[in-house]
Design a protein around this motif. Structure first.
Motif, PDB file in Angstrom:
ATOM      1  N   THR B  87       0.947  -1.149   0.163  1.00  0.00           N
ATOM      2  CA  THR B  87      -0.029  -0.101  -0.060  1.00  0.00           C
ATOM      3  C   THR B  87       0.887   1.290  -0.067  1.00  0.00           C
ATOM      4  O   THR B  87       1.860   1.648   0.885  1.00  0.00           O
ATOM      5  CB  THR B  87      -0.856   0.132   1.243  1.00  0.00           C
ATOM      6  OG1 THR B  87      -1.891  -1.107   1.302  1.00  0.00           O
ATOM      7  CG2 THR B  87      -1.709   1.307   1.451  1.00  0.00           C
ATOM      8  N   ASP B 113      -2.701  -0.117  -4.888  1.00  0.00           N
ATOM      9  CA  ASP B 113      -3.253   0.420  -3.620  1.00  0.00           C
ATOM     10  C   ASP B 113      -2.654   1.695  -3.303  1.00  0.00           C
ATOM     11  O   ASP B 113      -1.741   1.893  -2.553  1.00  0.00           O
ATOM     12  CB  ASP B 113      -3.180  -0.757  -2.644  1.00  0.00           C
ATOM     13  CG  ASP B 113      -3.879  -0.415  -1.346  1.00  0.00           C
ATOM     14  OD1 ASP B 113      -3.729  -1.159  -0.340  1.00  0.00           O
ATOM     15  OD2 ASP B 113      -4.498   0.660  -1.250  1.00  0.00           O
ATOM     16  N   LEU B 126      -1.479   2.493   9.667  1.00  0.00           N
ATOM     17  CA  LEU B 126      -1.879   1.544   8.616  1.00  0.00           C
ATOM     18  C   LEU B 126      -1.334   0.369   8.484  1.00  0.00           C
ATOM     19  O   LEU B 126      -1.936  -0.911   8.572  1.00  0.00           O
ATOM     20  CB  LEU B 126      -1.999   2.229   7.186  1.00  0.00           C
ATOM     21  CG  LEU B 126      -3.124   2.866   6.689  1.00  0.00           C
ATOM     22  CD1 LEU B 126      -2.666   3.912   5.337  1.00  0.00           C
ATOM     23  CD2 LEU B 126      -4.279   2.419   6.644  1.00  0.00           C
ATOM     24  N   GLY B 129      -2.155  -1.782  11.358  1.00  0.00           N
ATOM     25  CA  GLY B 129      -3.518  -2.429  11.519  1.00  0.00           C
ATOM     26  C   GLY B 129      -3.546  -3.515  10.487  1.00  0.00           C
ATOM     27  O   GLY B 129      -4.528  -4.303  10.264  1.00  0.00           O
ATOM     28  N   GLU B 130      -2.573  -3.495   9.500  1.00  0.00           N
ATOM     29  CA  GLU B 130      -2.508  -4.539   8.385  1.00  0.00           C
ATOM     30  C   GLU B 130      -1.388  -5.363   8.067  1.00  0.00           C
ATOM     31  O   GLU B 130      -0.525  -4.920   7.228  1.00  0.00           O
ATOM     32  CB  GLU B 130      -2.955  -3.892   6.813  1.00  0.00           C
ATOM     33  CG  GLU B 130      -4.433  -3.234   7.046  1.00  0.00           C
ATOM     34  CD  GLU B 130      -4.766  -2.657   5.635  1.00  0.00           C
ATOM     35  OE1 GLU B 130      -4.592  -3.480   4.588  1.00  0.00           O
ATOM     36  OE2 GLU B 130      -5.123  -1.485   5.608  1.00  0.00           O
ATOM     37  N   GLY B 132      -0.742  -7.965   7.197  1.00  0.00           N
ATOM     38  CA  GLY B 132      -0.497  -8.654   6.131  1.00  0.00           C
ATOM     39  C   GLY B 132       0.032  -8.068   4.869  1.00  0.00           C
ATOM     40  O   GLY B 132       0.569  -8.467   3.829  1.00  0.00           O
ATOM     41  N   ARG B 133      -0.002  -6.692   4.931  1.00  0.00           N
ATOM     42  CA  ARG B 133       0.570  -5.953   3.872  1.00  0.00           C
ATOM     43  C   ARG B 133       1.806  -5.013   4.078  1.00  0.00           C
ATOM     44  O   ARG B 133       1.947  -4.846   5.483  1.00  0.00           O
ATOM     45  CB  ARG B 133      -0.456  -4.763   3.316  1.00  0.00           C
ATOM     46  CG  ARG B 133      -1.838  -5.421   2.689  1.00  0.00           C
ATOM     47  CD  ARG B 133      -2.747  -4.594   2.260  1.00  0.00           C
ATOM     48  NE  ARG B 133      -2.402  -3.737   1.038  1.00  0.00           N
ATOM     49  CZ  ARG B 133      -2.169  -4.409  -0.244  1.00  0.00           C
ATOM     50  NH1 ARG B 133      -2.426  -5.791  -0.389  1.00  0.00           N
ATOM     51  NH2 ARG B 133      -1.684  -3.630  -1.249  1.00  0.00           N
ATOM     52  N   VAL B 135       3.180  -1.284   4.145  1.00  0.00           N
ATOM     53  CA  VAL B 135       2.662   0.160   3.963  1.00  0.00           C
ATOM     54  C   VAL B 135       4.042   1.072   3.612  1.00  0.00           C
ATOM     55  O   VAL B 135       4.832   0.962   4.685  1.00  0.00           O
ATOM     56  CB  VAL B 135       2.075   0.503   5.133  1.00  0.00           C
ATOM     57  CG1 VAL B 135       1.655   2.130   4.968  1.00  0.00           C
ATOM     58  CG2 VAL B 135       0.598  -0.302   5.150  1.00  0.00           C
ATOM     59  N   ASN B 163       6.442  -3.984   8.687  1.00  0.00           N
ATOM     60  CA  ASN B 163       5.919  -3.743   7.496  1.00  0.00           C
ATOM     61  C   ASN B 163       5.779  -2.390   7.085  1.00  0.00           C
ATOM     62  O   ASN B 163       4.618  -1.952   6.435  1.00  0.00           O
ATOM     63  CB  ASN B 163       4.754  -4.651   7.193  1.00  0.00           C
ATOM     64  CG  ASN B 163       3.638  -4.235   8.298  1.00  0.00           C
ATOM     65  OD1 ASN B 163       4.019  -3.475   9.512  1.00  0.00           O
ATOM     66  ND2 ASN B 163       2.447  -4.199   8.222  1.00  0.00           N
TER      67      ASN B 163
END
Lengths: 346, 375, 93
Positions: B87, B113, B126, B129-130, B132-133, B135, B163
């Motif tokens: 992202t 994204d 962000l 909170g994610e 798996g991605r 940022v 991440n």
């Protein structure tokens, strides 16, 4: 012989599923237990393929709009209210008395039924407030991920039971521009409600039906030239369209523009110009100079028009452009928007 | 809004404008450059340029950190955004800036994204909170914004967020100022200094302008009365033969700046050997990258970026406009081939760019007659 | 780079240390105060800060703000006096 009392089925599903959109029993139950429960009226109840309305005398106005707002619910309203008020307002500013709406729902698989019920209930309430009947409806369900919760399209029919012609062609230099109330409430409320910007504030959508405001102005006869509800793209967009279509210049005064303090603050923080932000319960009107005083009084007499103001004037030159006289006595162009207003750091 | 409305008082502003008229010598043009895009925006938004006497000519400088990002770097950001599982978090300003082919907005339409954030801290959140991605935060801005990136990097490291990365494009204010002042034929007589950059670096950081180049510089706040007062201070300096840095933004700016902010920057960011500035070319020691100790958060080390250098179209005259040697309306392609919707060069790219601001807000102004002394 | 807005500190140590809730005319956001912390003079509710991209970048000095306004207003006062003098002179002719 008394008709057996029909009981509405009880909807036990928690979530909307693809079955609800298939047209069979699940659809029937959804329509009956939810949509009809909230929206029941003579035109809709037969659930025919078309609603058949009584004849009306007068020119008809037709409009349609789709509503895709996210989040579905925000301070001041929800997508259900928007779907009614937005369409009612489009009819109203055309000079029409809104009569009937149709609503088409595209539901996302997985949408909570309670959410849907709240929205439909909200929609029904808004329809009652605006004095319109929801005459027909449709529901489809699409796979999870394809509809952001839900989308609504609503079409509206209204009647012009008067002879006043409204349109850019009637606007002439010297005419005055009136605005019924504060700018940018809806757009900023939704932007904040999305949560990405992590702002909180006393900002509420202004979604409301302005048909009575519009009707009161139509009562002025030929002195009212043109009306618009400044939604997507804000007041700036509506006035730019007017200037272009009428071949005139529109000059507005910064100090005359009503903006609520919290909305102004949110705009300053994000670097957004309130002129370009959506409104959902306002109208902008052009009236003849000599009628401006009366028009303003009419607007202010309504609770929805308390902050109504005369904000500008129509001029000859430069044709097709909108100008703003700043509080300082300078001026600037209010240009056509290029893309969505987005938060800036510069 | 407190500390804003008082400084926007129209009556005060008009009286200041009147005072300015008594401070100029009729027929003698004074060219004042405002460096900061925020000042350019404020001038046009309030119509300030129309309040100034004709002898004061405003020249819009290169203080738009969005405009100066080369197209190649935008392409790098797009490449990051198009990476699977990534992202790209960005300020709204960058979304429509075109790279060699298209913009982040268009990349988003193609499936990348891209998310607009208000703060780098939101980008870090962000990432938290994610899990798996990945940022990546597209960091742009002068020294005003670099401290925010710095603190965000420190927090990322403290919290062990694995991440998250930053694509760092922070630039410094001094090199482009020097580049302008050293341009042959530089006709700028004085500067309105960037108030928010100065909040971080301090008003003393601008002393090189009067001391090495003989031009007065007034660090200015952003409201209309502030800007007008700053111009008045400049005119008085010129009339009295003074040449120094003055601080008009005393309510916020200190001579030494914000030491905590400077320390955070020193701890996390390092000077790049050189950096390409759109419209100005390659400037040595003009931009910041991420320090080696924080390599784990450096997008340039984590991603294989195209890293292409792209030339502006031949028709582009941004270099001339940026250095005050040409006015927007004097550029051959202004308003025709080059518009805010389809910008050819940096000056049109962001709403603060000199050409974009003039086009969007002021293009009806008659270009001022050149006021010459002695005919 | 330039968009900074004055905001009032209404809550310290918001959801986490290092963050404060600030308010501008009824709009609130949590911002980092890492850049304006001073153990010798801790930030307090009611203090005003300049906010940029979610960070308090500087404290606003109320006294300096007043001084700047004073200077601005002095000019106005002077101009009014001059205007008054001019009008009196005109009337006397």
């Amino acid at each position: 012989m008394a008709e057996p009392r029909r009981r509405r089925p009880v909807l036990r599903d928690e979530l909307v599923t693809l079955a609800h959109g298939a047209g069979g029993k699940a659809t029937r139950d959804l329509v009956d237990a939810l949509f009809l429960a909230e929206l029941d009226n003579e035109l809709l109840a037969p659930l025919g393929d078309s609603a058949v309305a009584p004849p009306v005398g007068g020119r008809l106005a037709l409009t349609t709009d789709s509503y895709v707002v996210r989040p579905l619910s925000f301070p001041g309203g929800d997508i259900g209210e928007l779907a009614v008020n937005g369409t009612v307002n489009d009819l109203a500013v055309a000079g029409a008395r809104p009569l009937w709406l149709t609503v088409g729902f595209v539901l996302e698989e997985g949408l909570r039924v309670t959410t849907l019920r709240e929205i439909v209930s909200s929609l029904a309430r808004a329809a009652r407030r605006a004095g319109v009947v929801v005459a027909a409806g449709d529901t489809k369900v699409v796979e999870r991920g394809k509809a952001d919760g839900l989308y609504v399209t609503s079409a509206g029919v209204g009647i012009l039971d008067h002879d006043v012609e409204l349109g850019p062609g009637r606007v002439v230099p010297g005419d005055r521009v009136l605005l019924s109330g504060t700018l940018a409430d809806h757009g900023m409320a939704v932007m904040i409600a999305r949560g990405d910007l992590k702002l909180e504030g006393d900002v509420e959508s202004d979604t409301a039906p302005v048909h009575e405001l519009a009707a009161s102005l139509v009562g002025l006869g030929d002195a009212v030239r043109w009306m618009r509800d400044p939604t997507r793209g804000g007041l700036a967009t509506a006035l730019n369209e007017l200037a272009a279509q009428a071949g005139v210049a529109v000059r507005i005064r910064e100090q005359a523009l009503p903006v609520a303090p919290a909305v102004a603050a949110a705009c300053e923080i994000l670097g957004i110009d309130p002129l370009y932000v959506a409104n959902e319960g306002k109208l902008v009107a052009v009236v003849a100079e000599e009628a401006a005083g009366d028009a303003l009084a009419l607007l202010r007499a309504s609770p929805l028009g308390e902050r109504a103001a005369e904000i500008g004037v129509v001029e000859d030159e430069p044709a097709g452009m909108v100008l703003l006289d700043t509080a300082l006595g300078g001026s600037r162009i209010v240009d056509l928007l290029v893309g969505d207003p987005l938060p800036r750091i510069c | 809004m407190r500390y804003v409305d008082e400084f926007r008082d129209p009556v005060l502003a008009r009286s200041l404008a009147a005072e300015l008229r008594s401070l100029v010598t009729p027929g003698e043009v004074v060219r004042v450059m405002e460096v900061c895009g925020g000042h350019t925006h404020a001038i046009y938004r309030h119509g300030l340029d129309e309040l100034l006497p004709p002898e004061v000519e405003l020249v819009h400088g290169p203080g738009c950190p969005v405009c100066v990002i080369p197209m190649g770097r935008v392409d790098d950001a797009i490449a990051i955004a198009e990476t699977d599982g990534v992202t790209l978090a960005t300020f709204g300003d960058m979304i429509r800036v075109p790279g060699g082919r298209d913009s982040l907005l268009q990349a988003q339409a193609r499936g990348a994204d891209v998310r607009v954030v208000y703060s780098p801290l939101d980008a870090l959140e962000l990432a938290r909170g994610e899990p798996g991605r990945h940022v990546c935060f597209f960091a742009v801005g002068f020294e005003t914004t670099a401290p925010a990136t710095a603190i965000t990097l420190l927090r990322a490291r403290e919290e062990g967020v694995s991440n998250f990365s930053v694509f760092c494009n922070h630039v410094l204010i001094e090199p482009p100022l020097r580049a302008i002042l050293e341009t042959p034929g530089c006709a700028v007589d004085a500067f309105v200094g960037p108030g928010h950059v100065a909040t971080v670096v301090g008003s003393d950081a601008f002393r090189f302008v009067p001391e090495e180049y003989g031009r007065p510089l007034v660090v200015s706040a952003f409201e209309p009365t502030d800007l007008l007062q700053s111009v008045a201070l400049i005119l008085r300096q010129l009339a009295q033969g003074r040449c120094e840095v003055e601080n008009q933004y005393t309510r916020v700016v200190l001579p030494e700046g914000n030491t905590l902010a400077l320390a955070a920057m020193a701890e996390t960011l390092q000077l790049r050997e050189d950096f390409e500035w759109r419209g100005l070319g390659v400037l040595p020691r003009s931009a910041l990258g991420i320090r080696d100790e924080l390599a784990a958060f450096d997008a340039e080390r984590l991603f294989a970026l195209p890293g292409r250098r792209l030339e502006d179209p031949k028709a582009c005259s941004c270099g001339m406009v940026l250095t005050g040697r040409m006015k927007p309306w004097e550029c051959r392609v202004f308003g025709t081939a080059c518009t805010p919707e389809r910008p050819l060069g940096t000056c049109m790219v962001s709403s603060e760019g000199a050409c974009a601001a003039f086009f969007s807000y002021g293009r009806l102004r008659q270009p001022r007659e050149e006021v010459t002394v002695g005919g | 780079m330039c968009l900074g807005i004055p905001a009032c500190v209404v809550e310290l140590d918001a959801c986490e240390p290092g963050l404060a809730t600030v308010d501008v005319s009824g709009v609130r956001r949590d911002v980092s105060v890492a850049l304006v912390e001073d153990p010798a003079a801790p930030l307090a509710k009611g203090d005003w800060v300049l906010v940029h991209v979610g960070f308090a970048l500087a404290r606003i000095d109320e006294r300096q703000a007043q001084e700047t306004l004073e200077l601005l207003r002095q000019g106005l006062e002077l101009e009014r006096e001059l205007e008054e003098l001019r009008r009196t002179a005109e009337a006397a002719r």
